[in-house]
Write a protein that holds these residues in place. Sequence first.
Motif, PDB file in Angstrom:
ATOM      1  N   ILE A  39       0.834  -1.207   0.000  1.00  8.77           N
ATOM      2  CA  ILE A  39       0.000   0.000   0.000  1.00  8.77           C
ATOM      3  C   ILE A  39       0.865   1.250   0.000  1.00  8.77           C
ATOM      4  O   ILE A  39       0.617   2.194  -0.744  1.00  8.77           O
ATOM      5  CB  ILE A  39      -0.974  -0.009   1.200  1.00  8.77           C
ATOM      6  CG1 ILE A  39      -2.092  -1.014   0.926  1.00  8.77           C
ATOM      7  CG2 ILE A  39      -1.554   1.383   1.465  1.00  8.77           C
ATOM      8  CD1 ILE A  39      -3.089  -1.159   2.039  1.00  8.77           C
ATOM      9  N   THR A  40       1.901   1.253   0.820  1.00  3.68           N
ATOM     10  CA  THR A  40       2.808   2.401   0.859  1.00  3.68           C
ATOM     11  C   THR A  40       3.471   2.609  -0.498  1.00  3.68           C
ATOM     12  O   THR A  40       3.537   3.732  -1.003  1.00  3.68           O
ATOM     13  CB  THR A  40       3.883   2.208   1.954  1.00  3.68           C
ATOM     14  OG1 THR A  40       3.227   2.058   3.215  1.00  3.68           O
ATOM     15  CG2 THR A  40       4.848   3.381   2.009  1.00  3.68           C
ATOM     16  N   HIS A  41       3.936   1.542  -1.105  1.00  6.93           N
ATOM     17  CA  HIS A  41       4.572   1.628  -2.425  1.00  6.93           C
ATOM     18  C   HIS A  41       3.581   2.152  -3.468  1.00  6.93           C
ATOM     19  O   HIS A  41       3.932   2.999  -4.293  1.00  6.93           O
ATOM     20  CB  HIS A  41       5.116   0.254  -2.825  1.00  6.93           C
ATOM     21  CG  HIS A  41       5.825   0.234  -4.125  1.00  6.93           C
ATOM     22  ND1 HIS A  41       7.058   0.834  -4.311  1.00  6.93           N
ATOM     23  CD2 HIS A  41       5.473  -0.290  -5.326  1.00  6.93           C
ATOM     24  CE1 HIS A  41       7.432   0.677  -5.564  1.00  6.93           C
ATOM     25  NE2 HIS A  41       6.487  -0.005  -6.197  1.00  6.93           N
ATOM     26  N   LEU A  42       2.360   1.671  -3.430  1.00  9.51           N
ATOM     27  CA  LEU A  42       1.339   2.100  -4.381  1.00  9.51           C
ATOM     28  C   LEU A  42       1.001   3.579  -4.214  1.00  9.51           C
ATOM     29  O   LEU A  42       0.957   4.328  -5.192  1.00  9.51           O
ATOM     30  CB  LEU A  42       0.073   1.249  -4.201  1.00  9.51           C
ATOM     31  CG  LEU A  42      -1.093   1.557  -5.115  1.00  9.51           C
ATOM     32  CD1 LEU A  42      -0.750   1.159  -6.557  1.00  9.51           C
ATOM     33  CD2 LEU A  42      -2.333   0.812  -4.662  1.00  9.51           C
ATOM     34  N   ILE A  43       0.799   4.018  -2.975  1.00 14.39           N
ATOM     35  CA  ILE A  43       0.430   5.410  -2.719  1.00 14.39           C
ATOM     36  C   ILE A  43       1.584   6.358  -3.025  1.00 14.39           C
ATOM     37  O   ILE A  43       1.381   7.464  -3.510  1.00 14.39           O
ATOM     38  CB  ILE A  43      -0.092   5.581  -1.278  1.00 14.39           C
ATOM     39  CG1 ILE A  43      -1.473   4.917  -1.178  1.00 14.39           C
ATOM     40  CG2 ILE A  43      -0.152   7.043  -0.862  1.00 14.39           C
ATOM     41  CD1 ILE A  43      -2.082   4.899   0.194  1.00 14.39           C
ATOM     42  N   HIS A  44       2.811   5.922  -2.803  1.00 16.94           N
ATOM     43  CA  HIS A  44       3.962   6.793  -3.062  1.00 16.94           C
ATOM     44  C   HIS A  44       4.263   6.953  -4.547  1.00 16.94           C
ATOM     45  O   HIS A  44       5.136   7.737  -4.918  1.00 16.94           O
ATOM     46  CB  HIS A  44       5.187   6.304  -2.297  1.00 16.94           C
ATOM     47  CG  HIS A  44       5.109   6.637  -0.846  1.00 16.94           C
ATOM     48  ND1 HIS A  44       6.021   6.186   0.058  1.00 16.94           N
ATOM     49  CD2 HIS A  44       4.230   7.372  -0.128  1.00 16.94           C
ATOM     50  CE1 HIS A  44       5.710   6.635   1.258  1.00 16.94           C
ATOM     51  NE2 HIS A  44       4.624   7.333   1.169  1.00 16.94           N
ATOM     52  N   VAL A  88       2.321  16.195   1.875  1.00 17.90           N
ATOM     53  CA  VAL A  88       2.755  16.446   3.242  1.00 17.90           C
ATOM     54  C   VAL A  88       2.014  15.509   4.189  1.00 17.90           C
ATOM     55  O   VAL A  88       2.599  14.946   5.104  1.00 17.90           O
ATOM     56  CB  VAL A  88       2.511  17.927   3.638  1.00 17.90           C
ATOM     57  CG1 VAL A  88       2.841  18.160   5.106  1.00 17.90           C
ATOM     58  CG2 VAL A  88       3.337  18.847   2.756  1.00 17.90           C
ATOM     59  N   PHE A  89       0.714  15.325   3.948  1.00 19.32           N
ATOM     60  CA  PHE A  89      -0.103  14.473   4.817  1.00 19.32           C
ATOM     61  C   PHE A  89       0.274  13.013   4.599  1.00 19.32           C
ATOM     62  O   PHE A  89       0.371  12.553   3.465  1.00 19.32           O
ATOM     63  CB  PHE A  89      -1.590  14.685   4.496  1.00 19.32           C
ATOM     64  CG  PHE A  89      -2.502  14.153   5.556  1.00 19.32           C
ATOM     65  CD1 PHE A  89      -2.855  14.940   6.636  1.00 19.32           C
ATOM     66  CD2 PHE A  89      -3.013  12.866   5.479  1.00 19.32           C
ATOM     67  CE1 PHE A  89      -3.702  14.459   7.619  1.00 19.32           C
ATOM     68  CE2 PHE A  89      -3.856  12.376   6.455  1.00 19.32           C
ATOM     69  CZ  PHE A  89      -4.208  13.177   7.528  1.00 19.32           C
ATOM     70  N   PRO A  90       0.480  12.249   5.679  1.00 17.78           N
ATOM     71  CA  PRO A  90       0.909  10.847   5.569  1.00 17.78           C
ATOM     72  C   PRO A  90      -0.242   9.905   5.159  1.00 17.78           C
ATOM     73  O   PRO A  90      -0.776   9.139   5.958  1.00 17.78           O
ATOM     74  CB  PRO A  90       1.453  10.529   6.954  1.00 17.78           C
ATOM     75  CG  PRO A  90       0.798  11.499   7.864  1.00 17.78           C
ATOM     76  CD  PRO A  90       0.486  12.721   7.061  1.00 17.78           C
ATOM     77  N   VAL A  91      -0.612   9.950   3.894  1.00 18.08           N
ATOM     78  CA  VAL A  91      -1.761   9.210   3.364  1.00 18.08           C
ATOM     79  C   VAL A  91      -1.569   7.701   3.466  1.00 18.08           C
ATOM     80  O   VAL A  91      -2.504   6.970   3.809  1.00 18.08           O
ATOM     81  CB  VAL A  91      -2.034   9.622   1.897  1.00 18.08           C
ATOM     82  CG1 VAL A  91      -3.172   8.812   1.308  1.00 18.08           C
ATOM     83  CG2 VAL A  91      -2.328  11.102   1.803  1.00 18.08           C
ATOM     84  N   ALA A  92      -0.388   7.203   3.194  1.00 19.37           N
ATOM     85  CA  ALA A  92      -0.155   5.753   3.192  1.00 19.37           C
ATOM     86  C   ALA A  92      -0.373   5.152   4.577  1.00 19.37           C
ATOM     87  O   ALA A  92      -1.010   4.099   4.709  1.00 19.37           O
ATOM     88  CB  ALA A  92       1.254   5.440   2.684  1.00 19.37           C
ATOM     89  N   THR A  93       0.128   5.809   5.599  1.00 19.16           N
ATOM     90  CA  THR A  93      -0.059   5.306   6.961  1.00 19.16           C
ATOM     91  C   THR A  93      -1.521   5.378   7.360  1.00 19.16           C
ATOM     92  O   THR A  93      -2.060   4.435   7.944  1.00 19.16           O
ATOM     93  CB  THR A  93       0.807   6.103   7.958  1.00 19.16           C
ATOM     94  OG1 THR A  93       2.174   5.988   7.563  1.00 19.16           O
ATOM     95  CG2 THR A  93       0.649   5.598   9.377  1.00 19.16           C
TER      96      THR A  93
END
Length: 120
Positions: free
Chosen positions: A18-23, A29-34
């Motif tokens: 998910i982190t890889h996909l969102i990045h 600025v907002f930590p969307v992946a977390t």
Amino acid sequence: MLYVFLGGGIGALIRFGITHLIHKFPKQVFPVATLASNLLASFLVGVFLVLMMRMKPANAESFQAFWIIGICGGFSTFSTFAKENLELMERGHWIIAVLNILISVSFCIGMVYLGRKMLV
């Protein structure tokens, strides 16, 4: 312990994905992946709690170890949440940090509730 170990590894891989996909999207600025990982994991905890209540006690223990403690525990992450909020504060983004804390905590509680209510 084996169920927790295996579930935790799978949960961590899902979170990494998910982190890889969102990045892949422009840096924010907002930590969307977390937030996305924690919201989905919280929803799944609610669903799994209801499923676990419907099981025989002997099966519920291993189910909880694998799905709730392992997968959801490896998938969500409070340590990253804390690190990202500290970094936002250190960079002077206090409003975003406070919004992230309020949104994450309240929405994750809401997602556990929603997950539980969907199966009732």
